[in-house]
Design a protein around this motif. Structure first.
Motif, mmCIF file in Angstrom:
data_model
loop_
_atom_site.group_PDB
_atom_site.id
_atom_site.type_symbol
_atom_site.label_atom_id
_atom_site.label_comp_id
_atom_site.label_asym_id
_atom_site.label_seq_id
_atom_site.Cartn_x
_atom_site.Cartn_y
_atom_site.Cartn_z
ATOM 1 N N TYR A 1 41.389 22.520 37.568
ATOM 2 C CA TYR A 1 42.125 23.062 38.708
ATOM 3 C C TYR A 1 41.411 24.315 39.200
ATOM 4 C CZ TYR A 1 45.781 19.878 37.316
ATOM 5 O OH TYR A 1 46.477 18.749 36.978
ATOM 6 N N LEU A 2 41.159 24.355 40.501
ATOM 7 C CA LEU A 2 40.567 25.535 41.112
ATOM 8 C C LEU A 2 41.694 26.365 41.710
ATOM 9 C CD1 LEU A 2 37.979 27.077 41.917
ATOM 10 C CD2 LEU A 2 38.079 25.840 44.097
ATOM 11 N N VAL A 3 41.832 27.590 41.228
ATOM 12 C CA VAL A 3 42.850 28.506 41.742
ATOM 13 C C VAL A 3 42.151 29.447 42.727
ATOM 14 C CG1 VAL A 3 44.516 30.310 41.172
ATOM 15 C CG2 VAL A 3 44.143 28.407 39.586
ATOM 16 N N THR A 4 42.672 29.496 43.942
ATOM 17 C CA THR A 4 42.140 30.378 44.975
ATOM 18 C C THR A 4 43.154 31.491 45.201
ATOM 19 O OG1 THR A 4 41.042 28.509 46.028
ATOM 20 C CG2 THR A 4 41.292 30.519 47.351
ATOM 21 N N ALA A 5 42.689 32.732 45.132
ATOM 22 C CA ALA A 5 43.554 33.899 45.347
ATOM 23 C C ALA A 5 43.052 34.646 46.585
ATOM 24 C CB ALA A 5 43.520 34.821 44.138
ATOM 25 N N LYS A 6 43.977 34.967 47.476
ATOM 26 C CA LYS A 6 43.659 35.767 48.660
ATOM 27 C C LYS A 6 44.665 36.900 48.765
ATOM 28 C CE LYS A 6 41.454 32.296 51.534
ATOM 29 N NZ LYS A 6 41.442 31.665 52.850
ATOM 30 N N LYS B 1 47.273 39.279 50.495
ATOM 31 C CA LYS B 1 48.241 39.122 51.579
ATOM 32 C C LYS B 1 47.862 40.043 52.736
ATOM 33 C CE LYS B 1 52.029 37.567 48.677
ATOM 34 N NZ LYS B 1 53.358 37.868 48.132
ATOM 35 N N SER B 2 48.404 39.776 53.886
ATOM 36 C CA SER B 2 48.091 40.537 55.097
ATOM 37 C C SER B 2 48.273 42.036 54.881
ATOM 38 C CB SER B 2 48.993 40.061 56.237
ATOM 39 O OG SER B 2 48.706 40.772 57.413
ATOM 40 N N GLY B 3 47.266 42.814 55.260
ATOM 41 C CA GLY B 3 47.317 44.267 55.151
ATOM 42 C C GLY B 3 46.967 44.820 53.788
ATOM 43 N N VAL B 4 46.648 43.953 52.827
ATOM 44 C CA VAL B 4 46.337 44.396 51.463
ATOM 45 C C VAL B 4 44.830 44.315 51.224
ATOM 46 C CG1 VAL B 4 46.622 43.863 49.003
ATOM 47 C CG2 VAL B 4 48.561 43.641 50.561
ATOM 48 N N THR B 5 44.282 45.347 50.635
ATOM 49 C CA THR B 5 42.909 45.342 50.132
ATOM 50 C C THR B 5 42.990 45.768 48.680
ATOM 51 O OG1 THR B 5 41.964 45.899 52.292
ATOM 52 C CG2 THR B 5 40.600 46.326 50.357
ATOM 53 N N CYS B 6 42.502 44.909 47.794
ATOM 54 C CA CYS B 6 42.559 45.202 46.362
ATOM 55 C C CYS B 6 41.434 44.452 45.675
ATOM 56 C CB CYS B 6 43.924 44.814 45.784
ATOM 57 S SG CYS B 6 44.338 43.067 45.937
ATOM 58 N N TYR B 7 41.267 44.690 44.388
ATOM 59 C CA TYR B 7 40.217 43.998 43.654
ATOM 60 C C TYR B 7 40.779 43.329 42.411
ATOM 61 C CZ TYR B 7 40.205 48.087 40.581
ATOM 62 O OH TYR B 7 40.582 49.081 39.722
ATOM 63 N N LEU B 8 40.116 42.240 42.029
ATOM 64 C CA LEU B 8 40.393 41.564 40.762
ATOM 65 C C LEU B 8 39.224 41.832 39.834
ATOM 66 C CD1 LEU B 8 41.750 38.101 41.960
ATOM 67 C CD2 LEU B 8 42.999 39.847 40.693
ATOM 68 N N GLU B 9 39.538 42.255 38.631
ATOM 69 C CA GLU B 9 38.495 42.436 37.628
ATOM 70 C C GLU B 9 37.952 41.058 37.268
ATOM 71 O OE1 GLU B 9 37.053 45.053 36.645
ATOM 72 O OE2 GLU B 9 38.439 46.616 37.241
ATOM 73 N N GLY B 10 36.732 41.006 36.804
ATOM 74 C CA GLY B 10 36.106 39.746 36.434
ATOM 75 C C GLY B 10 36.528 39.238 35.081
ATOM 76 N N VAL B 11 37.834 39.103 34.884
ATOM 77 C CA VAL B 11 38.395 38.539 33.661
ATOM 78 C C VAL B 11 39.252 37.338 34.043
ATOM 79 C CG1 VAL B 11 38.350 40.719 32.390
ATOM 80 C CG2 VAL B 11 40.378 40.091 33.697
ATOM 81 N N PHE B 12 39.582 36.516 33.081
ATOM 82 C CA PHE B 12 40.348 35.317 33.408
ATOM 83 C C PHE B 12 41.808 35.655 33.712
ATOM 84 C CE2 PHE B 12 40.877 35.785 28.882
ATOM 85 C CZ PHE B 12 42.097 35.209 28.564
ATOM 86 N N THR C 1 36.471 42.096 45.357
ATOM 87 C CA THR C 1 37.357 42.818 46.267
ATOM 88 C C THR C 1 37.903 41.839 47.296
ATOM 89 O OG1 THR C 1 36.140 44.871 45.947
ATOM 90 C CG2 THR C 1 37.531 44.728 47.904
ATOM 91 N N LEU C 2 39.225 41.826 47.444
ATOM 92 C CA LEU C 2 39.894 40.895 48.350
ATOM 93 C C LEU C 2 40.500 41.629 49.535
ATOM 94 C CD1 LEU C 2 41.794 38.774 45.691
ATOM 95 C CD2 LEU C 2 39.597 38.296 46.744
ATOM 96 N N SER C 3 40.276 41.074 50.712
ATOM 97 C CA SER C 3 40.845 41.605 51.945
ATOM 98 C C SER C 3 40.589 40.571 53.023
ATOM 99 C CB SER C 3 40.192 42.938 52.305
ATOM 100 O OG SER C 3 40.785 43.455 53.476
ATOM 101 N N GLY C 4 41.528 40.368 53.913
ATOM 102 C CA GLY C 4 41.327 39.397 54.983
ATOM 103 C C GLY C 4 41.133 38.001 54.429
ATOM 104 N N SER C 5 40.035 37.348 54.827
ATOM 105 C CA SER C 5 39.796 35.967 54.399
ATOM 106 C C SER C 5 38.984 35.860 53.108
ATOM 107 C CB SER C 5 39.078 35.197 55.514
ATOM 108 O OG SER C 5 37.799 35.759 55.738
ATOM 109 N N THR C 6 38.578 36.975 52.522
ATOM 110 C CA THR C 6 37.822 36.947 51.274
ATOM 111 C C THR C 6 38.711 36.429 50.153
ATOM 112 O OG1 THR C 6 36.568 38.871 52.006
ATOM 113 C CG2 THR C 6 36.437 38.320 49.677
#
Length: 173
Positions: free
Chosen positions: A61-66, A68-79, A104-109
């Protein structure tokens, strides 16, 4: 003698120019640091998730995380923290042995993690239709996601979060 007096003046002028340059560099560095400090770690509530079924590497299963609108944040490279049910044997373990790059997630990233529900080569396992998922460290705010198909689960593993979905394939050992 005149040259002796000229030399200290020239040195003072150079020192003043150097001080201006150092101040400008420090100001530029402070701005860059304050911008990077504004990006915070993602919480589960900051993200929207999508799960798709993939056939590569025996199926996962491929989980895609984006964000939400107006949010800029990052996910650490851990599971991600995930499980298919409430018992310990359905919690995913790590498929990778090292930390990946921060995403780092923001917009369509988007960030991607691959979850292999069955890493054993036998006919055993429990069947599930849902995945409980959260950002590692934010388990009390987990979301429940419907799987695109029923999963047979036995010793599940997950990759770290990656910026490229090709890096999120949980290959069998």
């Amino acid at each position: 003698m005149r040259s002796r007096f000229a030399a200290p003046s020239a040195r003072l002028a150079l020192a003043a120019l150097a001080a201006v340059a150092v101040t400008a560099t420090a100001a530029g560095t402070a701005t860059a640091d304050s911008r990077s400090a504004a990006v915070r770690a993602c919480a589960t509530k900051d993200l929207s998730f999508k799960v798709t079924s993939k056939t590569q590497a025996g199926g996962y299963y491929l989980v895609t995380a984006k964000a939400k609108s107006g949010v800029t944040c990052y996910l650490e490279g851990v599971f991600p923290s995930a499980s298919f049910g409430s018992s310990a044997d359905t919690e995913v373990g790590p498929a990778e042995h090292a930390v990946s790059d921060r995403v780092t997630l923001s917009g369509s990233t988007a960030a991607y993690a691959g979850i292999n529900p069955k890493t054993t080569n036998n006919d055993f396992g429990k069947e599930f239709d849902f995945l409980h998922l959260s950002v590692a460290g934010d388990e009390t705010n987990a979301v429940t996601l419907a799987l695109p198909d029923t999963a047979t689960v036995d010793r599940p593993v997950a990759t770290n979060w990656h910026a490229d979905p090709a890096d999120a394939v949980p290959f069998a050992n």
